[in-house]
Design a protein around this motif. Structure first.
Motif, PDB file in Angstrom:
ATOM      1  N   GLY A  38       8.799  -8.951  -2.110  1.00  0.00           N
ATOM      2  CA  GLY A  38       7.655  -9.636  -1.546  1.00  0.00           C
ATOM      3  C   GLY A  38       6.426  -8.763  -1.401  1.00  0.00           C
ATOM      4  O   GLY A  38       5.437  -9.190  -0.836  1.00  0.00           O
ATOM      5  N   ASP A  39       6.500  -7.548  -1.888  1.00  0.00           N
ATOM      6  CA  ASP A  39       5.337  -6.664  -1.801  1.00  0.00           C
ATOM      7  C   ASP A  39       4.880  -6.308  -3.211  1.00  0.00           C
ATOM      8  O   ASP A  39       4.912  -5.163  -3.639  1.00  0.00           O
ATOM      9  N   PHE A  40       4.477  -7.342  -3.922  1.00  0.00           N
ATOM     10  CA  PHE A  40       4.068  -7.247  -5.311  1.00  0.00           C
ATOM     11  C   PHE A  40       2.984  -6.193  -5.523  1.00  0.00           C
ATOM     12  O   PHE A  40       3.059  -5.391  -6.452  1.00  0.00           O
ATOM     13  N   LEU A  41       1.972  -6.183  -4.679  1.00  0.00           N
ATOM     14  CA  LEU A  41       0.873  -5.230  -4.858  1.00  0.00           C
ATOM     15  C   LEU A  41       1.333  -3.788  -4.684  1.00  0.00           C
ATOM     16  O   LEU A  41       0.886  -2.899  -5.408  1.00  0.00           O
ATOM     17  N   SER A  42       2.249  -3.554  -3.766  1.00  0.00           N
ATOM     18  CA  SER A  42       2.784  -2.199  -3.603  1.00  0.00           C
ATOM     19  C   SER A  42       3.576  -1.779  -4.833  1.00  0.00           C
ATOM     20  O   SER A  42       3.494  -0.626  -5.262  1.00  0.00           O
ATOM     21  N   GLN A  43       4.342  -2.696  -5.399  1.00  0.00           N
ATOM     22  CA  GLN A  43       5.074  -2.388  -6.624  1.00  0.00           C
ATOM     23  C   GLN A  43       4.107  -2.045  -7.756  1.00  0.00           C
ATOM     24  O   GLN A  43       4.310  -1.094  -8.505  1.00  0.00           O
ATOM     25  N   ARG A  44       3.056  -2.812  -7.863  1.00  0.00           N
ATOM     26  CA  ARG A  44       2.048  -2.579  -8.910  1.00  0.00           C
ATOM     27  C   ARG A  44       1.359  -1.234  -8.690  1.00  0.00           C
ATOM     28  O   ARG A  44       1.165  -0.466  -9.635  1.00  0.00           O
ATOM     29  N   ASN A  45       0.991  -0.940  -7.452  1.00  0.00           N
ATOM     30  CA  ASN A  45       0.332   0.340  -7.148  1.00  0.00           C
ATOM     31  C   ASN A  45       1.267   1.519  -7.404  1.00  0.00           C
ATOM     32  O   ASN A  45       0.843   2.550  -7.927  1.00  0.00           O
ATOM     33  N   LEU A  46       2.531   1.383  -7.023  1.00  0.00           N
ATOM     34  CA  LEU A  46       3.504   2.439  -7.255  1.00  0.00           C
ATOM     35  C   LEU A  46       3.652   2.712  -8.744  1.00  0.00           C
ATOM     36  O   LEU A  46       3.645   3.870  -9.179  1.00  0.00           O
ATOM     37  N   SER A  47       3.769   1.666  -9.536  1.00  0.00           N
ATOM     38  CA  SER A  47       3.926   1.868 -10.978  1.00  0.00           C
ATOM     39  C   SER A  47       2.701   2.549 -11.570  1.00  0.00           C
ATOM     40  O   SER A  47       2.824   3.422 -12.438  1.00  0.00           O
TER      41      SER A  47
ATOM     42  N   ARG B 263       7.256  -1.331 -13.922  1.00  0.00           N
ATOM     43  CA  ARG B 263       6.516  -2.378 -14.642  1.00  0.00           C
ATOM     44  C   ARG B 263       7.472  -3.493 -15.058  1.00  0.00           C
ATOM     45  O   ARG B 263       7.133  -4.674 -14.980  1.00  0.00           O
ATOM     46  N   LYS B 264       8.677  -3.128 -15.485  1.00  0.00           N
ATOM     47  CA  LYS B 264       9.669  -4.134 -15.874  1.00  0.00           C
ATOM     48  C   LYS B 264      10.155  -4.916 -14.657  1.00  0.00           C
ATOM     49  O   LYS B 264      10.309  -6.138 -14.725  1.00  0.00           O
ATOM     50  N   VAL B 265      10.375  -4.238 -13.538  1.00  0.00           N
ATOM     51  CA  VAL B 265      10.780  -4.930 -12.306  1.00  0.00           C
ATOM     52  C   VAL B 265       9.727  -5.970 -11.927  1.00  0.00           C
ATOM     53  O   VAL B 265      10.067  -7.096 -11.549  1.00  0.00           O
ATOM     54  N   ILE B 266       8.467  -5.606 -12.050  1.00  0.00           N
ATOM     55  CA  ILE B 266       7.378  -6.540 -11.728  1.00  0.00           C
ATOM     56  C   ILE B 266       7.475  -7.781 -12.609  1.00  0.00           C
ATOM     57  O   ILE B 266       7.401  -8.913 -12.121  1.00  0.00           O
ATOM     58  N   VAL B 267       7.650  -7.586 -13.901  1.00  0.00           N
ATOM     59  CA  VAL B 267       7.738  -8.717 -14.825  1.00  0.00           C
ATOM     60  C   VAL B 267       8.980  -9.559 -14.535  1.00  0.00           C
ATOM     61  O   VAL B 267       8.937 -10.790 -14.585  1.00  0.00           O
ATOM     62  N   LEU B 268      10.086  -8.910 -14.192  1.00  0.00           N
ATOM     63  CA  LEU B 268      11.321  -9.633 -13.891  1.00  0.00           C
ATOM     64  C   LEU B 268      11.289 -10.355 -12.539  1.00  0.00           C
ATOM     65  O   LEU B 268      12.117 -11.224 -12.287  1.00  0.00           O
ATOM     66  N   SER B 269      10.339  -9.985 -11.692  1.00  0.00           N
ATOM     67  CA  SER B 269      10.325 -10.501 -10.320  1.00  0.00           C
ATOM     68  C   SER B 269      10.148 -12.010 -10.228  1.00  0.00           C
ATOM     69  O   SER B 269      10.591 -12.632  -9.268  1.00  0.00           O
TER      70      SER B 269
ATOM     71  N   ARG C 228       4.585 -15.216  -8.611  1.00  0.00           N
ATOM     72  CA  ARG C 228       3.536 -16.064  -9.178  1.00  0.00           C
ATOM     73  C   ARG C 228       2.292 -15.273  -9.549  1.00  0.00           C
ATOM     74  O   ARG C 228       1.458 -15.745 -10.308  1.00  0.00           O
ATOM     75  N   HIS C 229       2.172 -14.054  -9.022  1.00  0.00           N
ATOM     76  CA  HIS C 229       1.008 -13.226  -9.298  1.00  0.00           C
ATOM     77  C   HIS C 229       1.127 -12.423 -10.591  1.00  0.00           C
ATOM     78  O   HIS C 229       0.177 -11.774 -10.998  1.00  0.00           O
ATOM     79  N   VAL C 230       2.290 -12.440 -11.228  1.00  0.00           N
ATOM     80  CA  VAL C 230       2.481 -11.712 -12.482  1.00  0.00           C
ATOM     81  C   VAL C 230       1.606 -12.365 -13.548  1.00  0.00           C
ATOM     82  O   VAL C 230       1.595 -13.583 -13.709  1.00  0.00           O
ATOM     83  N   THR C 231       0.865 -11.512 -14.276  1.00  0.00           N
ATOM     84  CA  THR C 231      -0.047 -12.005 -15.303  1.00  0.00           C
ATOM     85  C   THR C 231       0.260 -11.346 -16.646  1.00  0.00           C
ATOM     86  O   THR C 231       1.107 -10.458 -16.738  1.00  0.00           O
ATOM     87  N   ASP C 232      -0.486 -11.758 -17.645  1.00  0.00           N
ATOM     88  CA  ASP C 232      -0.381 -11.134 -18.966  1.00  0.00           C
ATOM     89  C   ASP C 232      -0.739  -9.654 -18.896  1.00  0.00           C
ATOM     90  O   ASP C 232      -0.251  -8.865 -19.702  1.00  0.00           O
ATOM     91  N   LEU C 233      -1.572  -9.282 -17.948  1.00  0.00           N
ATOM     92  CA  LEU C 233      -1.936  -7.875 -17.769  1.00  0.00           C
ATOM     93  C   LEU C 233      -0.707  -7.052 -17.371  1.00  0.00           C
ATOM     94  O   LEU C 233      -0.545  -5.921 -17.830  1.00  0.00           O
ATOM     95  N   ASP C 234       0.162  -7.613 -16.557  1.00  0.00           N
ATOM     96  CA  ASP C 234       1.394  -6.913 -16.180  1.00  0.00           C
ATOM     97  C   ASP C 234       2.288  -6.697 -17.406  1.00  0.00           C
ATOM     98  O   ASP C 234       2.852  -5.619 -17.581  1.00  0.00           O
ATOM     99  N   THR C 235       2.383  -7.705 -18.244  1.00  0.00           N
ATOM    100  CA  THR C 235       3.169  -7.565 -19.473  1.00  0.00           C
ATOM    101  C   THR C 235       2.532  -6.538 -20.400  1.00  0.00           C
ATOM    102  O   THR C 235       3.236  -5.718 -20.999  1.00  0.00           O
ATOM    103  N   ALA C 236       1.207  -6.545 -20.502  1.00  0.00           N
ATOM    104  CA  ALA C 236       0.510  -5.566 -21.338  1.00  0.00           C
ATOM    105  C   ALA C 236       0.708  -4.151 -20.802  1.00  0.00           C
ATOM    106  O   ALA C 236       0.919  -3.207 -21.580  1.00  0.00           O
ATOM    107  N   ASN C 237       0.672  -3.990 -19.488  1.00  0.00           N
ATOM    108  CA  ASN C 237       0.917  -2.670 -18.882  1.00  0.00           C
ATOM    109  C   ASN C 237       2.343  -2.209 -19.152  1.00  0.00           C
ATOM    110  O   ASN C 237       2.578  -1.031 -19.430  1.00  0.00           O
ATOM    111  N   LEU C 238       3.289  -3.127 -19.071  1.00  0.00           N
ATOM    112  CA  LEU C 238       4.682  -2.803 -19.390  1.00  0.00           C
ATOM    113  C   LEU C 238       4.789  -2.292 -20.825  1.00  0.00           C
ATOM    114  O   LEU C 238       5.367  -1.233 -21.076  1.00  0.00           O
TER     115      LEU C 238
END
Length: 83
Positions: free
Chosen positions: A3-12, A33-39, A42-52
């Protein structure tokens, strides 16, 4: 962790680039980055996939495989079995 999507994104990002006192660790950055995509957040975007894709492409095959295994295990720990 859950439930702390932004922290996961910042950590990665910090593991990828080295910030907030964290040493660069591209394997862990790829894993998160993969954990974020697998999560399924609803906030996961194409940018997350591109970062992965971007971060993981810089790894050797063995490193990428290890990161994917670790990500699958961590995602199950955080979010439960995939539905």
């Amino acid at each position: 962790m859950k439930g702390d999507f932004l922290s996961q994104r910042n950590l990665s990002y910090c593991l990828q680039s080295g910030c907030l006192g964290l040493e660069r660790d591209r394997v862990k950055a790829c894993m998160w980055r993969k954990v974020i995509v697998l999560s399924g957040e609803r906030h996961v975007t194409d940018l997350d996939t591109a970062n992965l894709d971007y971060v993981c492409a810089k790894l050797s095959t063995a490193e990428r495989d290890a990161a994917m295994r670790q990500a699958d295990a961590l995602a199950r720990q955080i979010y439960g079995p995939r539905r």
